[in-house]
Design an enzyme around this catalytic site. Structure first.
Site, PDB file in Angstrom:
ATOM      1  N   VAL A 116      -6.153   4.922  -5.738  1.00 28.91           N
ATOM      2  CA  VAL A 116      -5.013   5.304  -4.896  1.00 28.91           C
ATOM      3  C   VAL A 116      -5.168   6.758  -4.416  1.00 28.91           C
ATOM      4  O   VAL A 116      -4.743   7.099  -3.309  1.00 28.91           O
ATOM      5  CB  VAL A 116      -3.679   5.032  -5.644  1.00 28.91           C
ATOM      6  CG1 VAL A 116      -3.430   6.003  -6.768  1.00 28.91           C
ATOM      7  CG2 VAL A 116      -2.516   5.022  -4.676  1.00 28.91           C
ATOM      8  N   ASP A 117      -5.795   7.584  -5.220  1.00 27.97           N
ATOM      9  CA  ASP A 117      -6.051   8.985  -4.858  1.00 27.97           C
ATOM     10  C   ASP A 117      -6.910   9.041  -3.584  1.00 27.97           C
ATOM     11  O   ASP A 117      -6.579   9.753  -2.619  1.00 27.97           O
ATOM     12  CB  ASP A 117      -6.789   9.642  -6.034  1.00 27.97           C
ATOM     13  CG  ASP A 117      -6.831  11.158  -5.977  1.00 27.97           C
ATOM     14  OD1 ASP A 117      -6.205  11.726  -5.074  1.00 27.97           O
ATOM     15  OD2 ASP A 117      -7.491  11.763  -6.835  1.00 27.97           O
TER      16      ASP A 117
ATOM     17  N   ASP B 289       0.863  -1.170   0.000  1.00 22.53           N
ATOM     18  CA  ASP B 289       0.000   0.000   0.000  1.00 22.53           C
ATOM     19  C   ASP B 289       0.910   1.233   0.000  1.00 22.53           C
ATOM     20  O   ASP B 289       1.718   1.407   0.930  1.00 22.53           O
ATOM     21  CB  ASP B 289      -0.852  -0.051   1.276  1.00 22.53           C
ATOM     22  CG  ASP B 289      -1.778   1.135   1.418  1.00 22.53           C
ATOM     23  OD1 ASP B 289      -1.608   2.140   0.697  1.00 22.53           O
ATOM     24  OD2 ASP B 289      -2.684   1.051   2.275  1.00 22.53           O
TER      25      ASP B 289
ATOM     26  N   SER C   7      -2.488   5.173 -14.032  1.00 28.67           N
ATOM     27  CA  SER C   7      -3.478   4.966 -15.112  1.00 28.67           C
ATOM     28  C   SER C   7      -4.007   3.533 -15.244  1.00 28.67           C
ATOM     29  O   SER C   7      -4.876   3.293 -16.078  1.00 28.67           O
ATOM     30  CB  SER C   7      -2.939   5.398 -16.496  1.00 28.67           C
ATOM     31  OG  SER C   7      -2.954   6.788 -16.626  1.00 28.67           O
TER      32      SER C   7
HETATM   33  N1  AR6 Z   1      -1.330   1.652  -3.004  1.00 30.41           N
HETATM   34  C1  AR6 Z   1      -0.757   1.368  -4.189  1.00 30.41           C
HETATM   35  N2  AR6 Z   1      -1.458   1.213  -5.332  1.00 30.41           N
HETATM   36  C2  AR6 Z   1      -2.800   1.350  -5.262  1.00 30.41           C
HETATM   37  C3  AR6 Z   1      -3.483   1.650  -4.054  1.00 30.41           C
HETATM   38  C4  AR6 Z   1      -2.686   1.813  -2.886  1.00 30.41           C
HETATM   39  N3  AR6 Z   1      -3.228   2.111  -1.706  1.00 30.41           N
HETATM   40  N4  AR6 Z   1      -4.820   1.717  -4.337  1.00 30.41           N
HETATM   41  C5  AR6 Z   1      -4.970   1.440  -5.645  1.00 30.41           C
HETATM   42  N5  AR6 Z   1      -3.760   1.213  -6.209  1.00 30.41           N
HETATM   43  P1  AR6 Z   1      -6.193   4.168  -9.826  1.00 30.41           P
HETATM   44  P2  AR6 Z   1      -5.773   5.661 -12.333  1.00 30.41           P
HETATM   45  C6  AR6 Z   1      -3.415   0.872  -7.596  1.00 30.41           C
HETATM   46  O1  AR6 Z   1      -7.564   3.785 -10.255  1.00 30.41           O
HETATM   47  O2  AR6 Z   1      -6.058   4.457 -13.127  1.00 30.41           O
HETATM   48  C7  AR6 Z   1      -8.987   8.325  -9.162  1.00 30.41           C
HETATM   49  O3  AR6 Z   1     -10.369   8.480  -8.965  1.00 30.41           O
HETATM   50  C8  AR6 Z   1      -4.484   0.267  -8.470  1.00 30.41           C
HETATM   51  O4  AR6 Z   1      -4.584  -1.140  -8.216  1.00 30.41           O
HETATM   52  O5  AR6 Z   1      -5.989   4.610  -8.433  1.00 30.41           O
HETATM   53  O6  AR6 Z   1      -4.578   6.517 -12.681  1.00 30.41           O
HETATM   54  C9  AR6 Z   1      -8.309   9.633  -9.558  1.00 30.41           C
HETATM   55  O7  AR6 Z   1      -8.883  10.730  -8.878  1.00 30.41           O
HETATM   56  C10 AR6 Z   1      -3.930   0.548  -9.857  1.00 30.41           C
HETATM   57  O8  AR6 Z   1      -2.980  -0.448 -10.235  1.00 30.41           O
HETATM   58  O9  AR6 Z   1      -5.614   5.389 -10.754  1.00 30.41           O
HETATM   59  C11 AR6 Z   1      -8.574   9.687 -11.034  1.00 30.41           C
HETATM   60  O10 AR6 Z   1      -9.853  10.179 -11.319  1.00 30.41           O
HETATM   61  C12 AR6 Z   1      -3.161   1.871  -9.672  1.00 30.41           C
HETATM   62  O11 AR6 Z   1      -3.096   2.088  -8.258  1.00 30.41           O
HETATM   63  C13 AR6 Z   1      -8.463   8.235 -11.455  1.00 30.41           C
HETATM   64  O12 AR6 Z   1      -8.795   7.474 -10.284  1.00 30.41           O
HETATM   65  C14 AR6 Z   1      -3.834   3.054 -10.300  1.00 30.41           C
HETATM   66  O13 AR6 Z   1      -5.242   2.943 -10.174  1.00 30.41           O
HETATM   67  C15 AR6 Z   1      -7.067   7.867 -11.875  1.00 30.41           C
HETATM   68  O14 AR6 Z   1      -7.075   6.566 -12.386  1.00 30.41           O
END
Ligand code: AR6
Length: 175
Positions: A34-35, A11, A122
């Protein structure tokens, strides 16, 4: 794979590094994935800072990056970058994804951060195919490290086992 690059599973909000990267959206006002996890762990101080940045500079365009504090996180700072939404690959997605990594690394280098942790930008809500994104992430980070002394260590933090295996596999192929 470059010797200053590490792939780990975990995480990102819990990593003891100087700066973590957030896969944000252009509004900088938070979201899911992750955001959402970063804002939950960092607390209201981070959201307040993001709101100020959003008001003063109108958010963050895709491919660019901005720096904030880190609130309650163990990291000292957060770099918010915006990866591309996957639209089939013909809309400059690969270049924009590479820019998101490069601009984040550039900001970390300017601030002399020794350690930085990235999520797989992404590849969640934005739908970028994981294998293609892994190739770009590994290549872009390795090239940057060859040309810069800072950051000294880059961690790619994979949340799930599947991403972790994929990134390991791609890093071995790149050797
Ligand atoms: N630690 C590490 N990686 C993580 C965590 C964590 N705690 N949580 C999720 N991931 P995403 P995007 C991974 O959807 O595709 C948001 O709403 C997840 O499994 O977080 O760039 C923003 O505000 C995946 O592999 O980001 C934008 O609107 C990776 O992080 C949008 O999502 C990225 O998934 C951005 O989408």
């Amino acid at each position: 794979m470059h010797s200053r690059l590490r792939i780990i599973q975990g995480d990102i909000t819990r990593q003891q590094v100087d700066v973590i990267v957030n896969a944000a959206n252009s509004s900088l006002l938070g979201g899911g994935g992750v955001d959402g996890a970063i804002h939950r762990a960092a607390g209201p101080a981070l959201l307040a800072e993001c709101r100020q940045l959003a008001a003063s500079r109108g958010g963050c365009p895709t491919g660019e990056a901005v720096l904030t504090g880190a609130g309650n996180l163990p990291a000292r700072a957060v770099i918010h970058t915006v990866g591309p939404v996957w639209r089939g690959g013909g809309q400059g997605e690969a270049e924009l994804l590479a820019s998101a990594y490069n601009n984040s690394l550039q900001l970390a280098a300017e601030h002399r951060f020794a350690t930085i942790a990235f999520p797989a930008i992404s590849t969640g809500i934005y739908g970028y195919p994981k294998a293609a994104a892994a190739t770009i992430a590994l290549r872009t980070i390795s090239q940057f490290l060859q040309q810069h002394d800072y950051p000294q260590q880059v961690w790619l933090v994979c949340f799930d086992e599947e991403s972790y295996r994929l990134y390991r596999q791609h890093s071995e192929q790149a050797d």
